[in-house]
Write a protein that holds these residues in place. Structure first.
Motif, PDB file in Angstrom:
ATOM      1  N   ILE A   1      -6.291   7.242  -9.817  1.00  0.00           N
ATOM      2  CA  ILE A   1      -5.987   8.488  -9.106  1.00  0.00           C
ATOM      3  C   ILE A   1      -4.863   9.216  -9.845  1.00  0.00           C
ATOM      4  O   ILE A   1      -3.881   8.597 -10.256  1.00  0.00           O
ATOM      5  CB  ILE A   1      -5.540   8.216  -7.650  1.00  0.00           C
ATOM      6  CG1 ILE A   1      -6.641   7.497  -6.856  1.00  0.00           C
ATOM      7  CG2 ILE A   1      -5.150   9.520  -6.950  1.00  0.00           C
ATOM      8  CD1 ILE A   1      -6.199   7.068  -5.463  1.00  0.00           C
ATOM      9  N   LEU A   2      -5.014  10.523  -9.987  1.00  0.00           N
ATOM     10  CA  LEU A   2      -3.936  11.382 -10.474  1.00  0.00           C
ATOM     11  C   LEU A   2      -3.472  12.239  -9.310  1.00  0.00           C
ATOM     12  O   LEU A   2      -4.255  13.005  -8.746  1.00  0.00           O
ATOM     13  CB  LEU A   2      -4.427  12.280 -11.620  1.00  0.00           C
ATOM     14  CG  LEU A   2      -3.410  13.324 -12.109  1.00  0.00           C
ATOM     15  CD1 LEU A   2      -2.244  12.654 -12.828  1.00  0.00           C
ATOM     16  CD2 LEU A   2      -4.083  14.351 -13.014  1.00  0.00           C
ATOM     17  N   HIS A   3      -2.202  12.111  -8.942  1.00  0.00           N
ATOM     18  CA  HIS A   3      -1.653  12.894  -7.826  1.00  0.00           C
ATOM     19  C   HIS A   3      -0.749  13.982  -8.368  1.00  0.00           C
ATOM     20  O   HIS A   3       0.183  13.715  -9.137  1.00  0.00           O
ATOM     21  CB  HIS A   3      -0.856  11.988  -6.888  1.00  0.00           C
ATOM     22  CG  HIS A   3      -0.263  12.734  -5.729  1.00  0.00           C
ATOM     23  ND1 HIS A   3      -1.011  13.194  -4.671  1.00  0.00           N
ATOM     24  CD2 HIS A   3       1.022  13.125  -5.471  1.00  0.00           C
ATOM     25  CE1 HIS A   3      -0.233  13.825  -3.805  1.00  0.00           C
ATOM     26  NE2 HIS A   3       1.002  13.803  -4.269  1.00  0.00           N
ATOM     27  N   VAL A   4      -1.032  15.217  -7.964  1.00  0.00           N
ATOM     28  CA  VAL A   4      -0.215  16.362  -8.380  1.00  0.00           C
ATOM     29  C   VAL A   4       0.132  17.191  -7.153  1.00  0.00           C
ATOM     30  O   VAL A   4      -0.497  17.062  -6.099  1.00  0.00           O
ATOM     31  CB  VAL A   4      -0.941  17.234  -9.432  1.00  0.00           C
ATOM     32  CG1 VAL A   4      -1.192  16.453 -10.694  1.00  0.00           C
ATOM     33  CG2 VAL A   4      -2.255  17.775  -8.870  1.00  0.00           C
ATOM     34  N   THR A   5       1.133  18.052  -7.292  1.00  0.00           N
ATOM     35  CA  THR A   5       1.543  18.905  -6.174  1.00  0.00           C
ATOM     36  C   THR A   5       1.764  20.332  -6.637  1.00  0.00           C
ATOM     37  O   THR A   5       1.931  20.611  -7.834  1.00  0.00           O
ATOM     38  CB  THR A   5       2.844  18.408  -5.508  1.00  0.00           C
ATOM     39  OG1 THR A   5       3.974  18.851  -6.280  1.00  0.00           O
ATOM     40  CG2 THR A   5       2.864  16.895  -5.372  1.00  0.00           C
ATOM     41  N   GLY A   6       1.809  21.225  -5.666  1.00  0.00           N
ATOM     42  CA  GLY A   6       2.052  22.628  -5.958  1.00  0.00           C
ATOM     43  C   GLY A   6       3.450  22.919  -6.454  1.00  0.00           C
ATOM     44  O   GLY A   6       3.695  23.987  -7.020  1.00  0.00           O
ATOM     45  N   ILE A   7       4.361  21.981  -6.265  1.00  0.00           N
ATOM     46  CA  ILE A   7       5.735  22.213  -6.701  1.00  0.00           C
ATOM     47  C   ILE A   7       5.816  22.308  -8.225  1.00  0.00           C
ATOM     48  O   ILE A   7       6.436  23.218  -8.775  1.00  0.00           O
ATOM     49  CB  ILE A   7       6.672  21.113  -6.171  1.00  0.00           C
ATOM     50  CG1 ILE A   7       6.741  21.189  -4.641  1.00  0.00           C
ATOM     51  CG2 ILE A   7       8.066  21.255  -6.771  1.00  0.00           C
ATOM     52  CD1 ILE A   7       7.555  20.092  -3.996  1.00  0.00           C
ATOM     53  N   THR A   8       5.174  21.384  -8.916  1.00  0.00           N
ATOM     54  CA  THR A   8       5.182  21.430 -10.384  1.00  0.00           C
ATOM     55  C   THR A   8       4.512  22.701 -10.886  1.00  0.00           C
ATOM     56  O   THR A   8       4.955  23.311 -11.860  1.00  0.00           O
ATOM     57  CB  THR A   8       4.482  20.191 -10.963  1.00  0.00           C
ATOM     58  OG1 THR A   8       5.109  19.019 -10.453  1.00  0.00           O
ATOM     59  CG2 THR A   8       4.576  20.176 -12.485  1.00  0.00           C
ATOM     60  N   LEU A   9       3.455  23.119 -10.205  1.00  0.00           N
ATOM     61  CA  LEU A   9       2.765  24.352 -10.588  1.00  0.00           C
ATOM     62  C   LEU A   9       3.686  25.564 -10.504  1.00  0.00           C
ATOM     63  O   LEU A   9       3.504  26.545 -11.237  1.00  0.00           O
ATOM     64  CB  LEU A   9       1.560  24.574  -9.673  1.00  0.00           C
ATOM     65  CG  LEU A   9       0.396  23.598  -9.818  1.00  0.00           C
ATOM     66  CD1 LEU A   9      -0.553  23.730  -8.637  1.00  0.00           C
ATOM     67  CD2 LEU A   9      -0.341  23.831 -11.132  1.00  0.00           C
ATOM     68  N   ALA A  10       4.671  25.508  -9.609  1.00  0.00           N
ATOM     69  CA  ALA A  10       5.558  26.648  -9.377  1.00  0.00           C
ATOM     70  C   ALA A  10       6.723  26.714 -10.358  1.00  0.00           C
ATOM     71  O   ALA A  10       7.393  27.748 -10.448  1.00  0.00           O
ATOM     72  CB  ALA A  10       6.108  26.590  -7.947  1.00  0.00           C
ATOM     73  N   LEU A  11       6.985  25.647 -11.090  1.00  0.00           N
ATOM     74  CA  LEU A  11       8.213  25.574 -11.883  1.00  0.00           C
ATOM     75  C   LEU A  11       8.229  26.533 -13.069  1.00  0.00           C
ATOM     76  O   LEU A  11       9.252  27.153 -13.361  1.00  0.00           O
ATOM     77  CB  LEU A  11       8.430  24.144 -12.380  1.00  0.00           C
ATOM     78  CG  LEU A  11       8.734  23.090 -11.313  1.00  0.00           C
ATOM     79  CD1 LEU A  11       8.954  21.734 -11.972  1.00  0.00           C
ATOM     80  CD2 LEU A  11       9.947  23.485 -10.487  1.00  0.00           C
ATOM     81  N   SER A  12       7.109  26.633 -13.780  1.00  0.00           N
ATOM     82  CA  SER A  12       7.052  27.477 -14.969  1.00  0.00           C
ATOM     83  C   SER A  12       5.608  27.550 -15.455  1.00  0.00           C
ATOM     84  O   SER A  12       4.743  26.783 -15.009  1.00  0.00           O
ATOM     85  CB  SER A  12       7.932  26.907 -16.096  1.00  0.00           C
ATOM     86  OG  SER A  12       7.388  25.674 -16.551  1.00  0.00           O
ATOM     87  N   HIS A  13       5.360  28.452 -16.393  1.00  0.00           N
ATOM     88  CA  HIS A  13       4.007  28.560 -16.959  1.00  0.00           C
ATOM     89  C   HIS A  13       3.649  27.313 -17.757  1.00  0.00           C
ATOM     90  O   HIS A  13       2.499  26.853 -17.735  1.00  0.00           O
ATOM     91  CB  HIS A  13       3.894  29.805 -17.822  1.00  0.00           C
ATOM     92  CG  HIS A  13       3.921  31.086 -17.040  1.00  0.00           C
ATOM     93  ND1 HIS A  13       2.902  31.443 -16.180  1.00  0.00           N
ATOM     94  CD2 HIS A  13       4.839  32.090 -16.973  1.00  0.00           C
ATOM     95  CE1 HIS A  13       3.179  32.614 -15.621  1.00  0.00           C
ATOM     96  NE2 HIS A  13       4.358  33.022 -16.074  1.00  0.00           N
TER      97      HIS A  13
END
Length: 306
Positions: free
Chosen positions: A119-131
């Motif tokens: 499983i790879l778990h990701v969140t919207g927080i990392t998406l918001a940090l930078s391009h």
């Protein structure tokens, strides 16, 4: 990030003493899963500073593999401060602009490491940090999906990090590639215009998700799959100490259930219990239980005091 938690309530300008710990949605999930008995790896980018070394040491000390975390010699590790007032959720203040983690790039990824995961778990927080951070998440998902790795996604919308228009566009795009989604009712309202769990679940299923576990706080969760939909009752916590981290604990509990081949109702029960226990202790990750502790909390095992 390094988290500074005040030892008293009130505006930060009147607070003089803080307790230091770590914070971060992905590291929270990693630590919670490790405490539940799973092999977990975590990767990010840390500053070449004492805070970065502290974060790496703490996460490694929890039994999480941090060997793929990279170091940035030019940028600092991000910080977070909490501000507390009685009987309400704490305010949070981020100091992470131009931090090491916000500068993570696709070159920092170990693609074989991702390919080897379940499983790879990701969140919207990392998406918001930078391009560049966003590009890194997309690349990790691309590699994972091409190798039959399940994609787990928590929108974790933080409007202090980006505006809702940008957040909605990117998050809805990630949902299309997601296998297991963990939205909250409030996020459903922001993304879809509804906080009705059934509607949230069905909408995300129609976008391609296999499982949608909508977090309902003390009410529990509403689980929707292509075969079934069910409300799973939560656990009542009379006096929560700290609600931050409960959603990450929920996600970890649910993923633990998936890894243990539990049915979806059992996954929801485990998720609700881990999330509830996270609120019993001050701090983002300090309250996450071991498997034995959560079984006792759920009444599956008998607790012996002495």
């Amino acid at each position: 990030m390094v988290l500074f938690n005040p030892d008293s309530t009130g505006p930060l300008r009147y607070v003089h003493n803080f307790n230091k710990s770590i914070a971060g949605a992905e590291s929270n999930v990693a630590i919670a899963l490790a405490r539940l008995g799973h092999e977990v790896g975590w990767f990010s980018k840390l500053g070449d500073d004492e805070f970065g070394r502290y974060i790496k040491a703490v996460i490694r000390g929890e039994g999480v593999d941090v060997s793929r975390a990279s170091i940035d010699s030019e940028r600092s590790t991000g910080l977070l401060f909490k501000e507390r007032f009685a009987h309400v959720n704490p305010n949070v203040y981020y100091y992470r602009k131009n931090s090491a983690a916000s500068n993570i790039t696709t070159e920092d990824l170990d693609l074989d490491y991702i390919r080897s995961a379940k499983i790879l778990h990701v969140t919207g927080i990392t998406l918001a940090l930078s391009h560049t951070a966003r590009e890194t998440v997309y690349k990790a998902i691309e590699v994972a999906k091409s190798n039959n790795v399940l994609i787990s996604f928590d929108p974790n919308i933080r409007l202090k990090l980006w505006n809702i228009e940008e957040a909605k566009s990117i998050i809805m795009d990630i949902i299309k590639m997601t296998d297991i989604a963990f939205p909250g009712k409030e996020e459903g309202k922001l993304l879809l215009g509804t906080d009705e769990p059934k509607e949230i679940g069905r909408f995300f299923l129609n976008m391609g998700c296999k499982i949608v576990a909508t977090k309902l706080g003390k009410e529990g969760c509403y689980i929707a799959s292509r075969e079934n939909e069910e409300l799973v009752a939560g656990y009542i916590v009379e006096k929560p100490e700290d609600t931050v981290g409960a959603g990450d604990g929920f996600a970890a509990g649910f993923l633990s259930g998936i890894l243990r081949n539990l049915n979806l109702r059992e996954c929801g029960q485990l998720a609700n219990a881990v999330g509830a226990m996270a609120t019993l202790v001050r701090g983002d990750m300090e309250g996450f239980p071991t498997l034995q502790q959560v079984k006792k909390y759920m009444g599956i095992e008998t607790h012996i005091d002495r």
